[in-house]
Design a protein around this motif. Structure first.
Motif, PDB file in Angstrom:
ATOM      1  N   GLN A  64       8.936 -38.414  38.023  1.00  0.00           N
ATOM      2  CA  GLN A  64       8.238 -37.309  37.376  1.00  0.00           C
ATOM      3  C   GLN A  64       7.077 -37.825  36.535  1.00  0.00           C
ATOM      4  O   GLN A  64       6.014 -37.198  36.475  1.00  0.00           O
ATOM      5  CB  GLN A  64       9.192 -36.489  36.495  1.00  0.00           C
ATOM      6  CG  GLN A  64      10.174 -35.654  37.264  1.00  0.00           C
ATOM      7  CD  GLN A  64      11.424 -36.424  37.648  1.00  0.00           C
ATOM      8  OE1 GLN A  64      11.598 -37.578  37.251  1.00  0.00           O
ATOM      9  NE2 GLN A  64      12.287 -35.798  38.424  1.00  0.00           N
ATOM     10  N   ILE A  65       7.264 -38.962  35.886  1.00  0.00           N
ATOM     11  CA  ILE A  65       6.199 -39.531  35.068  1.00  0.00           C
ATOM     12  C   ILE A  65       5.031 -39.957  35.956  1.00  0.00           C
ATOM     13  O   ILE A  65       3.872 -39.719  35.626  1.00  0.00           O
ATOM     14  CB  ILE A  65       6.735 -40.718  34.240  1.00  0.00           C
ATOM     15  CG1 ILE A  65       7.739 -40.212  33.205  1.00  0.00           C
ATOM     16  CG2 ILE A  65       5.601 -41.465  33.552  1.00  0.00           C
ATOM     17  CD1 ILE A  65       8.506 -41.308  32.500  1.00  0.00           C
ATOM     18  N   LYS A  66       5.326 -40.561  37.113  1.00  0.00           N
ATOM     19  CA  LYS A  66       4.265 -40.949  38.048  1.00  0.00           C
ATOM     20  C   LYS A  66       3.526 -39.718  38.551  1.00  0.00           C
ATOM     21  O   LYS A  66       2.301 -39.735  38.693  1.00  0.00           O
ATOM     22  CB  LYS A  66       4.851 -41.721  39.227  1.00  0.00           C
ATOM     23  CG  LYS A  66       5.255 -43.130  38.890  1.00  0.00           C
ATOM     24  CD  LYS A  66       5.811 -43.835  40.113  1.00  0.00           C
ATOM     25  CE  LYS A  66       6.312 -45.221  39.761  1.00  0.00           C
ATOM     26  NZ  LYS A  66       6.896 -45.898  40.936  1.00  0.00           N
ATOM     27  N   ALA A  67       4.251 -38.646  38.826  1.00  0.00           N
ATOM     28  CA  ALA A  67       3.612 -37.413  39.304  1.00  0.00           C
ATOM     29  C   ALA A  67       2.690 -36.836  38.235  1.00  0.00           C
ATOM     30  O   ALA A  67       1.593 -36.359  38.539  1.00  0.00           O
ATOM     31  CB  ALA A  67       4.670 -36.390  39.701  1.00  0.00           C
ATOM     32  N   ILE A  68       3.117 -36.886  36.987  1.00  0.00           N
ATOM     33  CA  ILE A  68       2.296 -36.369  35.887  1.00  0.00           C
ATOM     34  C   ILE A  68       1.035 -37.209  35.736  1.00  0.00           C
ATOM     35  O   ILE A  68      -0.062 -36.675  35.572  1.00  0.00           O
ATOM     36  CB  ILE A  68       3.113 -36.335  34.577  1.00  0.00           C
ATOM     37  CG1 ILE A  68       4.196 -35.261  34.664  1.00  0.00           C
ATOM     38  CG2 ILE A  68       2.204 -36.079  33.376  1.00  0.00           C
ATOM     39  CD1 ILE A  68       5.200 -35.309  33.532  1.00  0.00           C
ATOM     40  N   ILE A  69       1.170 -38.531  35.808  1.00  0.00           N
ATOM     41  CA  ILE A  69       0.016 -39.412  35.675  1.00  0.00           C
ATOM     42  C   ILE A  69      -0.957 -39.201  36.832  1.00  0.00           C
ATOM     43  O   ILE A  69      -2.171 -39.139  36.637  1.00  0.00           O
ATOM     44  CB  ILE A  69       0.476 -40.887  35.582  1.00  0.00           C
ATOM     45  CG1 ILE A  69       1.210 -41.116  34.247  1.00  0.00           C
ATOM     46  CG2 ILE A  69      -0.707 -41.834  35.707  1.00  0.00           C
ATOM     47  CD1 ILE A  69       1.881 -42.455  34.141  1.00  0.00           C
ATOM     48  N   ASP A  70      -0.428 -39.046  38.056  1.00  0.00           N
ATOM     49  CA  ASP A  70      -1.294 -38.793  39.212  1.00  0.00           C
ATOM     50  C   ASP A  70      -2.028 -37.468  39.066  1.00  0.00           C
ATOM     51  O   ASP A  70      -3.198 -37.347  39.425  1.00  0.00           O
ATOM     52  CB  ASP A  70      -0.484 -38.805  40.504  1.00  0.00           C
ATOM     53  CG  ASP A  70       0.021 -40.189  40.864  1.00  0.00           C
ATOM     54  OD1 ASP A  70      -0.551 -41.180  40.353  1.00  0.00           O
ATOM     55  OD2 ASP A  70       0.994 -40.276  41.650  1.00  0.00           O
ATOM     56  N   LYS A  71      -1.342 -36.452  38.555  1.00  0.00           N
ATOM     57  CA  LYS A  71      -1.959 -35.145  38.351  1.00  0.00           C
ATOM     58  C   LYS A  71      -3.071 -35.230  37.311  1.00  0.00           C
ATOM     59  O   LYS A  71      -4.136 -34.626  37.479  1.00  0.00           O
ATOM     60  CB  LYS A  71      -0.890 -34.132  37.917  1.00  0.00           C
ATOM     61  CG  LYS A  71      -1.377 -32.720  37.864  1.00  0.00           C
ATOM     62  CD  LYS A  71      -1.645 -32.203  39.236  1.00  0.00           C
ATOM     63  CE  LYS A  71      -1.921 -30.712  39.176  1.00  0.00           C
ATOM     64  NZ  LYS A  71      -2.241 -30.173  40.469  1.00  0.00           N
ATOM     65  N   ILE A  72      -2.850 -35.996  36.251  1.00  0.00           N
ATOM     66  CA  ILE A  72      -3.873 -36.161  35.219  1.00  0.00           C
ATOM     67  C   ILE A  72      -5.090 -36.866  35.810  1.00  0.00           C
ATOM     68  O   ILE A  72      -6.237 -36.481  35.550  1.00  0.00           O
ATOM     69  CB  ILE A  72      -3.300 -36.932  34.014  1.00  0.00           C
ATOM     70  CG1 ILE A  72      -2.292 -36.059  33.262  1.00  0.00           C
ATOM     71  CG2 ILE A  72      -4.415 -37.362  33.064  1.00  0.00           C
ATOM     72  CD1 ILE A  72      -1.507 -36.800  32.206  1.00  0.00           C
TER      73      ILE A  72
ATOM     74  N   GLU B 250     -15.066 -34.435  36.828  1.00  0.00           N
ATOM     75  CA  GLU B 250     -16.321 -35.148  37.049  1.00  0.00           C
ATOM     76  C   GLU B 250     -17.066 -34.568  38.241  1.00  0.00           C
ATOM     77  O   GLU B 250     -18.281 -34.442  38.213  1.00  0.00           O
ATOM     78  CB  GLU B 250     -16.047 -36.636  37.251  1.00  0.00           C
ATOM     79  CG  GLU B 250     -15.504 -37.324  36.016  1.00  0.00           C
ATOM     80  CD  GLU B 250     -15.026 -38.736  36.302  1.00  0.00           C
ATOM     81  OE1 GLU B 250     -15.148 -39.168  37.460  1.00  0.00           O
ATOM     82  OE2 GLU B 250     -14.548 -39.384  35.371  1.00  0.00           O
ATOM     83  N   ALA B 251     -16.344 -34.194  39.284  1.00  0.00           N
ATOM     84  CA  ALA B 251     -16.980 -33.617  40.462  1.00  0.00           C
ATOM     85  C   ALA B 251     -17.560 -32.247  40.153  1.00  0.00           C
ATOM     86  O   ALA B 251     -18.628 -31.886  40.647  1.00  0.00           O
ATOM     87  CB  ALA B 251     -15.976 -33.512  41.602  1.00  0.00           C
ATOM     88  N   VAL B 252     -16.885 -31.467  39.331  1.00  0.00           N
ATOM     89  CA  VAL B 252     -17.370 -30.143  38.960  1.00  0.00           C
ATOM     90  C   VAL B 252     -18.629 -30.267  38.120  1.00  0.00           C
ATOM     91  O   VAL B 252     -19.570 -29.500  38.272  1.00  0.00           O
ATOM     92  CB  VAL B 252     -16.279 -29.357  38.199  1.00  0.00           C
ATOM     93  CG1 VAL B 252     -16.832 -28.095  37.579  1.00  0.00           C
ATOM     94  CG2 VAL B 252     -15.134 -29.033  39.132  1.00  0.00           C
TER      95      VAL B 252
ATOM     96  N   GLU C 166      -6.007 -36.841  38.945  1.00  0.00           N
ATOM     97  CA  GLU C 166      -6.640 -35.911  39.878  1.00  0.00           C
ATOM     98  C   GLU C 166      -7.488 -34.891  39.141  1.00  0.00           C
ATOM     99  O   GLU C 166      -8.612 -34.593  39.542  1.00  0.00           O
ATOM    100  CB  GLU C 166      -5.567 -35.205  40.701  1.00  0.00           C
ATOM    101  CG  GLU C 166      -6.093 -34.232  41.716  1.00  0.00           C
ATOM    102  CD  GLU C 166      -4.971 -33.534  42.457  1.00  0.00           C
ATOM    103  OE1 GLU C 166      -5.126 -32.345  42.747  1.00  0.00           O
ATOM    104  OE2 GLU C 166      -3.953 -34.185  42.752  1.00  0.00           O
ATOM    105  N   VAL C 167      -6.957 -34.357  38.057  1.00  0.00           N
ATOM    106  CA  VAL C 167      -7.693 -33.352  37.283  1.00  0.00           C
ATOM    107  C   VAL C 167      -8.928 -33.975  36.652  1.00  0.00           C
ATOM    108  O   VAL C 167     -10.002 -33.374  36.648  1.00  0.00           O
ATOM    109  CB  VAL C 167      -6.768 -32.719  36.212  1.00  0.00           C
ATOM    110  CG1 VAL C 167      -7.562 -31.894  35.228  1.00  0.00           C
ATOM    111  CG2 VAL C 167      -5.708 -31.868  36.877  1.00  0.00           C
ATOM    112  N   SER C 168      -8.803 -35.184  36.129  1.00  0.00           N
ATOM    113  CA  SER C 168      -9.958 -35.813  35.499  1.00  0.00           C
ATOM    114  C   SER C 168     -11.023 -36.155  36.528  1.00  0.00           C
ATOM    115  O   SER C 168     -12.215 -36.060  36.256  1.00  0.00           O
ATOM    116  CB  SER C 168      -9.540 -37.063  34.725  1.00  0.00           C
ATOM    117  OG  SER C 168      -9.019 -38.037  35.611  1.00  0.00           O
TER     118      SER C 168
END
Length: 91
Positions: free
Chosen positions: A28-36, A44-46, A38-40
């Protein structure tokens, strides 16, 4: 000496407990870090998209006559027929 040993045992117990919780929840911690991440990266792309000028026609295209669909509406007096049939049944 006994007090220091007791404090050391409490500290070690707390560290082992936190480590165990983190070990169990590592997916779950890895999933949260990956999501963060991805969002960051999406932020930048936006931001890059706002630098490009846009045309109003991209957002509000000019309507053409061919893309309008017309539907005929038939108005009937269903309410009057229902009330009339109810009055007939009552008599």
């Amino acid at each position: 000496m006994k007090k220091k040993f007791k404090t050391l045992c409490k500290l070690m117990t707390a560290i082992v407990t936190v480590g165990g919780i983190l070990y169990v929840a590592r997916d779950q911690i890895k999933a949260i870090i990956d999501k963060i991440k991805e969002v960051s990266s999406n932020d930048e792309a936006v931001d890059d998209d706002f630098d490009e000028p846009f045309d109003d026609d991209d957002i509000f295209p000019e309507p053409t006559e061919d893309d309008r669909d017309y539907v005929s509406i038939n108005i009937t007096n269903d309410d009057e027929t229902e009330t009339a049939s109810k009055e007939d049944e009552a008599e």
